[in-house]
Design a protein around this motif. Structure first.
Motif, PDB file in Angstrom:
ATOM      1  N   HIS A  78       0.791  -1.222  -0.108  1.00 30.95           N
ATOM      2  CA  HIS A  78       0.445  -0.357  -0.062  1.00 30.95           C
ATOM      3  C   HIS A  78       0.748   1.633  -0.004  1.00 30.95           C
ATOM      4  CE1 HIS A  78      -2.714  -2.862   1.282  1.00 30.95           C
ATOM      5  NE2 HIS A  78      -2.309  -3.708   2.182  1.00 30.95           N
ATOM      6  N   LEU A  79       1.068   2.371  -1.306  1.00 30.21           N
ATOM      7  CA  LEU A  79       1.665   2.900  -0.989  1.00 30.21           C
ATOM      8  C   LEU A  79       0.834   4.224  -0.797  1.00 30.21           C
ATOM      9  CD1 LEU A  79       3.284   2.617  -5.073  1.00 30.21           C
ATOM     10  CD2 LEU A  79       3.811   1.840  -2.505  1.00 30.21           C
ATOM     11  N   GLU A  80      -0.302   3.967  -0.198  1.00 32.11           N
ATOM     12  CA  GLU A  80      -1.019   5.515   0.629  1.00 32.11           C
ATOM     13  C   GLU A  80      -1.919   5.081   1.431  1.00 32.11           C
ATOM     14  OE1 GLU A  80      -1.719   8.495  -0.640  1.00 32.11           O
ATOM     15  OE2 GLU A  80      -0.939   8.298  -2.360  1.00 32.11           O
ATOM     16  N   PRO A  81      -2.371   5.595   2.925  1.00 30.83           N
ATOM     17  CA  PRO A  81      -2.527   5.245   3.899  1.00 30.83           C
ATOM     18  C   PRO A  81      -4.027   4.517   3.763  1.00 30.83           C
ATOM     19  CG  PRO A  81      -2.341   7.338   4.321  1.00 30.83           C
ATOM     20  CD  PRO A  81      -1.644   7.090   3.095  1.00 30.83           C
ATOM     21  N   VAL A  82      -4.128   3.845   4.572  1.00 30.40           N
ATOM     22  CA  VAL A  82      -5.477   2.155   4.353  1.00 30.40           C
ATOM     23  C   VAL A  82      -5.834   2.224   5.442  1.00 30.40           C
ATOM     24  CG1 VAL A  82      -4.914   1.300   1.966  1.00 30.40           C
ATOM     25  CG2 VAL A  82      -4.294   0.262   5.197  1.00 30.40           C
ATOM     26  N   GLY A  83      -7.169   2.062   5.516  1.00 30.76           N
ATOM     27  CA  GLY A  83      -7.398   1.278   6.844  1.00 30.76           C
ATOM     28  C   GLY A  83      -7.261   0.028   7.442  1.00 30.76           C
ATOM     29  N   LYS A  84      -8.313  -0.005   8.364  1.00 30.27           N
ATOM     30  CA  LYS A  84      -7.942  -1.376   9.152  1.00 30.27           C
ATOM     31  C   LYS A  84      -7.540  -3.010   8.353  1.00 30.27           C
ATOM     32  CE  LYS A  84      -8.632  -3.984  13.080  1.00 30.27           C
ATOM     33  NZ  LYS A  84      -9.339  -4.133  14.491  1.00 30.27           N
ATOM     34  N   HIS A  85      -8.726  -2.741   7.676  1.00 33.49           N
ATOM     35  CA  HIS A  85      -8.984  -4.405   7.151  1.00 33.49           C
ATOM     36  C   HIS A  85      -8.997  -3.422   5.311  1.00 33.49           C
ATOM     37  CE1 HIS A  85     -10.272  -6.088  10.008  1.00 33.49           C
ATOM     38  NE2 HIS A  85     -11.046  -5.468  10.276  1.00 33.49           N
ATOM     39  N   VAL A  86      -8.232  -3.781   4.427  1.00 33.62           N
ATOM     40  CA  VAL A  86      -8.373  -3.719   3.359  1.00 33.62           C
ATOM     41  C   VAL A  86      -8.657  -4.681   2.298  1.00 33.62           C
ATOM     42  CG1 VAL A  86      -7.286  -3.765   0.943  1.00 33.62           C
ATOM     43  CG2 VAL A  86      -5.768  -1.966   2.934  1.00 33.62           C
ATOM     44  N   ILE A  87     -10.071  -4.976   1.550  1.00 27.57           N
ATOM     45  CA  ILE A  87     -10.615  -5.653   0.993  1.00 27.57           C
ATOM     46  C   ILE A  87     -10.304  -5.482  -0.329  1.00 27.57           C
ATOM     47  CG2 ILE A  87     -13.038  -6.161  -0.726  1.00 27.57           C
ATOM     48  CD1 ILE A  87     -14.194  -5.605   2.340  1.00 27.57           C
ATOM     49  N   GLU A  88      -9.429  -6.739  -1.114  1.00 27.79           N
ATOM     50  CA  GLU A  88      -8.553  -6.435  -2.387  1.00 27.79           C
ATOM     51  C   GLU A  88      -9.760  -7.491  -3.717  1.00 27.79           C
ATOM     52  OE1 GLU A  88      -4.502  -6.140  -2.031  1.00 27.79           O
ATOM     53  OE2 GLU A  88      -5.239  -7.733  -1.035  1.00 27.79           O
ATOM     54  N   TYR A  89     -10.135  -7.039  -4.351  1.00 25.27           N
ATOM     55  CA  TYR A  89     -11.132  -7.382  -5.363  1.00 25.27           C
ATOM     56  C   TYR A  89     -10.801  -7.563  -6.746  1.00 25.27           C
ATOM     57  CZ  TYR A  89     -13.539  -3.001  -6.670  1.00 25.27           C
ATOM     58  OH  TYR A  89     -13.768  -1.723  -6.992  1.00 25.27           O
ATOM     59  N   CYS A  90     -11.064  -8.837  -7.385  1.00 27.98           N
ATOM     60  CA  CYS A  90     -10.792  -8.942  -8.507  1.00 27.98           C
ATOM     61  C   CYS A  90     -11.736  -8.375  -9.257  1.00 27.98           C
ATOM     62  CB  CYS A  90     -10.937 -10.833  -8.414  1.00 27.98           C
ATOM     63  SG  CYS A  90     -10.302 -10.946  -9.650  1.00 27.98           S
ATOM     64  N   ARG A  91     -10.899  -7.792 -10.298  1.00 29.37           N
ATOM     65  CA  ARG A  91     -11.712  -7.422 -11.768  1.00 29.37           C
ATOM     66  C   ARG A  91     -11.560  -8.178 -12.753  1.00 29.37           C
ATOM     67  NH1 ARG A  91     -15.705  -5.223 -11.514  1.00 29.37           N
ATOM     68  NH2 ARG A  91     -15.486  -3.266 -12.296  1.00 29.37           N
ATOM     69  N   THR A  92     -10.953  -9.071 -12.840  1.00 26.95           N
ATOM     70  CA  THR A  92     -10.570  -9.822 -13.706  1.00 26.95           C
ATOM     71  C   THR A  92     -11.676 -10.530 -14.867  1.00 26.95           C
ATOM     72  OG1 THR A  92      -9.501 -11.290 -13.314  1.00 26.95           O
ATOM     73  CG2 THR A  92      -8.054 -10.152 -14.024  1.00 26.95           C
ATOM     74  N   GLY A  93     -11.358 -10.718 -16.241  1.00 27.67           N
ATOM     75  CA  GLY A  93     -12.933 -11.646 -17.036  1.00 27.67           C
ATOM     76  C   GLY A  93     -13.814 -12.269 -15.768  1.00 27.67           C
ATOM     77  N   PRO A  94     -12.996 -13.728 -15.740  1.00 27.73           N
ATOM     78  CA  PRO A  94     -13.418 -14.198 -14.773  1.00 27.73           C
ATOM     79  C   PRO A  94     -14.116 -13.918 -13.697  1.00 27.73           C
ATOM     80  CG  PRO A  94     -11.628 -15.363 -15.450  1.00 27.73           C
ATOM     81  CD  PRO A  94     -11.335 -13.910 -15.169  1.00 27.73           C
ATOM     82  N   CYS A  95     -14.129 -13.317 -13.065  1.00 32.30           N
ATOM     83  CA  CYS A  95     -14.699 -13.238 -11.887  1.00 32.30           C
ATOM     84  C   CYS A  95     -16.277 -12.342 -12.312  1.00 32.30           C
ATOM     85  CB  CYS A  95     -13.584 -11.800 -10.755  1.00 32.30           C
ATOM     86  SG  CYS A  95     -12.977 -13.343 -10.025  1.00 32.30           S
ATOM     87  N   CYS A  96     -15.696 -11.645 -12.923  1.00 34.75           N
ATOM     88  CA  CYS A  96     -16.887 -10.768 -14.137  1.00 34.75           C
ATOM     89  C   CYS A  96     -17.884 -11.073 -14.455  1.00 34.75           C
ATOM     90  CB  CYS A  96     -16.636  -9.577 -15.008  1.00 34.75           C
ATOM     91  SG  CYS A  96     -15.200  -7.977 -14.066  1.00 34.75           S
ATOM     92  N   VAL A  97     -17.848 -12.595 -15.720  1.00 35.38           N
ATOM     93  CA  VAL A  97     -18.510 -13.414 -15.904  1.00 35.38           C
ATOM     94  C   VAL A  97     -18.957 -13.833 -15.077  1.00 35.38           C
ATOM     95  CG1 VAL A  97     -18.076 -15.422 -17.454  1.00 35.38           C
ATOM     96  CG2 VAL A  97     -17.064 -13.583 -17.780  1.00 35.38           C
ATOM     97  N   MET A  98     -18.802 -13.769 -14.238  1.00 37.47           N
ATOM     98  CA  MET A  98     -19.820 -14.982 -12.751  1.00 37.47           C
ATOM     99  C   MET A  98     -20.874 -14.517 -11.684  1.00 37.47           C
ATOM    100  SD  MET A  98     -17.005 -17.610 -11.869  1.00 37.47           S
ATOM    101  CE  MET A  98     -17.290 -18.491 -11.368  1.00 37.47           C
ATOM    102  N   GLY A  99     -20.694 -13.200 -12.152  1.00 39.62           N
ATOM    103  CA  GLY A  99     -21.495 -12.196 -11.711  1.00 39.62           C
ATOM    104  C   GLY A  99     -20.009 -10.837 -10.655  1.00 39.62           C
ATOM    105  N   GLY A 100     -19.541 -10.584 -10.540  1.00 37.93           N
ATOM    106  CA  GLY A 100     -18.685  -9.679  -9.725  1.00 37.93           C
ATOM    107  C   GLY A 100     -18.979  -8.319 -10.673  1.00 37.93           C
ATOM    108  N   GLU A 101     -18.861  -7.863 -11.163  1.00 37.83           N
ATOM    109  CA  GLU A 101     -19.516  -6.867 -11.137  1.00 37.83           C
ATOM    110  C   GLU A 101     -20.154  -5.902 -10.244  1.00 37.83           C
ATOM    111  OE1 GLU A 101     -19.686  -6.008 -15.821  1.00 37.83           O
ATOM    112  OE2 GLU A 101     -18.159  -5.708 -16.270  1.00 37.83           O
TER     113      GLU A 101
END
Length: 167
Positions: A78-101
């Motif tokens: 993290h190159l900027e201050p972040v919260g106590k919990h960082v939710i890193e979510y995948c934005r690539t094709g397979p996750c989007c196809v499975m309803g990620g958007e």
């Protein structure tokens, strides 16, 4: 204005760990310790400021740009201050196809923030990442070392409530 490294110092215990890590590598190859030391720095300081990266470069006797190159390449840093919990979510094709958007739109709405932002209470930061290597289990996100897979709006709500309880 660049940050000064004088105020950035590892704790005594963490500095001993740094020395132990550096000792794993042959003389002149201390740069090999960079990734684990960046993890230690982020654990102690919460994020990697330019001052922190300069401090790490000094410990390893390498140029600051060598630290910046690594820290900016990996999304786990993290190159900027972040919260106590960082939710890193995948934005690539397979996750989007499975309803990620739709799931991630719900997540942003639930937290009332966009990717790269932190909730007003400083508890949760959202971070978009490329591929969490869980393509068969999408949509997914990661909080520290834990993966959350096959997400839907209800699961997202439960996870957020759990995070708020463990504040």
């Amino acid at each position: 204005m660049p940050e000064l490294t004088e105020n950035i110092v590892f704790s005594k215990e963490r500095l001993a760990k740094v020395e132990e890590i550096i000792a794993r590598y042959p003389e002149g190859k201390q740069k090999s310790a960079l990734l684990p030391i960046l993890h230690l720095a982020q654990e102690q300081f919460g994020w990697l400021s330019s001052g922190t990266m300069n401090y790490v470069a000094g410990l390893l006797s390498i140029q600051p740009v060598e630290v910046y190159e690594v820290a900016t390449f990996y999304t786990m840093f993290h190159l900027e201050p972040v919260g106590k919990h960082v939710i890193e979510y995948c934005r690539t094709g397979p996750c989007c196809v499975m309803g990620g958007e739709e799931v991630f739109a719900h997540l942003r709405e639930k937290l009332n923030i966009e990717a790269g932002q932190t909730t007003e209470d400083g508890l949760i930061t959202l971070k978009e990442v490329e591929c969490l290597a869980a393509c068969g289990w999408g949509p997914c996100f990661q909080i520290r070392e834990k993966y959350f897979m096959h997400l839907d709006n209800q699961k997202v709500d439960e996870i957020i409530e759990d995070l708020r309880k463990t504040n």
